[in-house]
Design a protein around this motif. Sequence first.
Motif, short mmCIF file in Angstrom:
data_model
loop_
_atom_site.label_atom_id
_atom_site.label_comp_id
_atom_site.label_asym_id
_atom_site.label_seq_id
_atom_site.Cartn_x
_atom_site.Cartn_y
_atom_site.Cartn_z
N GLY A 249 43.44 35.74 40.42
CA GLY A 249 42.05 36.14 40.44
C GLY A 249 41.39 35.94 39.10
N VAL A 250 40.56 36.92 38.72
CA VAL A 250 39.86 36.87 37.43
C VAL A 250 39.99 38.23 36.74
CG1 VAL A 250 38.21 35.07 38.09
CG2 VAL A 250 37.63 37.46 38.50
N VAL B 190 40.72 29.49 44.18
CA VAL B 190 39.85 30.61 43.82
C VAL B 190 38.56 30.04 43.24
CG1 VAL B 190 39.60 32.64 42.35
CG2 VAL B 190 41.84 32.06 43.28
N THR B 191 37.42 30.55 43.71
CA THR B 191 36.15 30.25 43.07
C THR B 191 35.51 31.58 42.69
OG1 THR B 191 34.88 30.23 45.16
CG2 THR B 191 35.78 28.12 44.38
N TYR B 192 34.77 31.55 41.59
CA TYR B 192 34.06 32.74 41.13
C TYR B 192 32.74 32.29 40.52
CZ TYR B 192 32.92 37.05 38.74
OH TYR B 192 32.27 38.19 38.33
N LEU C 253 33.94 36.49 44.22
CA LEU C 253 35.21 35.76 44.23
C LEU C 253 35.46 35.31 45.66
CD1 LEU C 253 37.98 35.51 42.36
CD2 LEU C 253 38.77 37.16 44.05
N SER D 149 33.57 41.29 45.24
CA SER D 149 32.77 41.34 44.03
C SER D 149 32.97 42.69 43.35
CB SER D 149 31.29 41.12 44.35
OG SER D 149 30.84 42.11 45.24
#
Length: 95
Positions: free
Chosen positions: A11-12, A63-65, A70, A84
């Motif tokens: 993730g982030v 994964v895109t953010y 996300l 989010s």
Amino acid sequence: MDKYSGVWGIGVATQKVNLNQVPLGRDSHSLVLRHDGSIYHNNEEKNRLPANSLPQEGDIVGVTYDHVELNLYLNGKNMHCPASGIRGTVFPIVY
């Protein structure tokens, strides 16, 4: 138990995340997909992968953010489980 199973996440996270506190997603500094298919942020489940969609050995997780949301992809297919809540500058994280 499968020899490839274990605790993982993707993730982030902000620079303030405590990398010694696995699984991540326990505080406001990370937003992660966990090995059980749940997506956590601030110790709250924000979403979950659809049933029967847990990544298996050989699968590709994307994964895109966009600084708000996300999104997760499995083998190129959107999993439609956005999450989010994280704020500030974030970096990709895998554990």
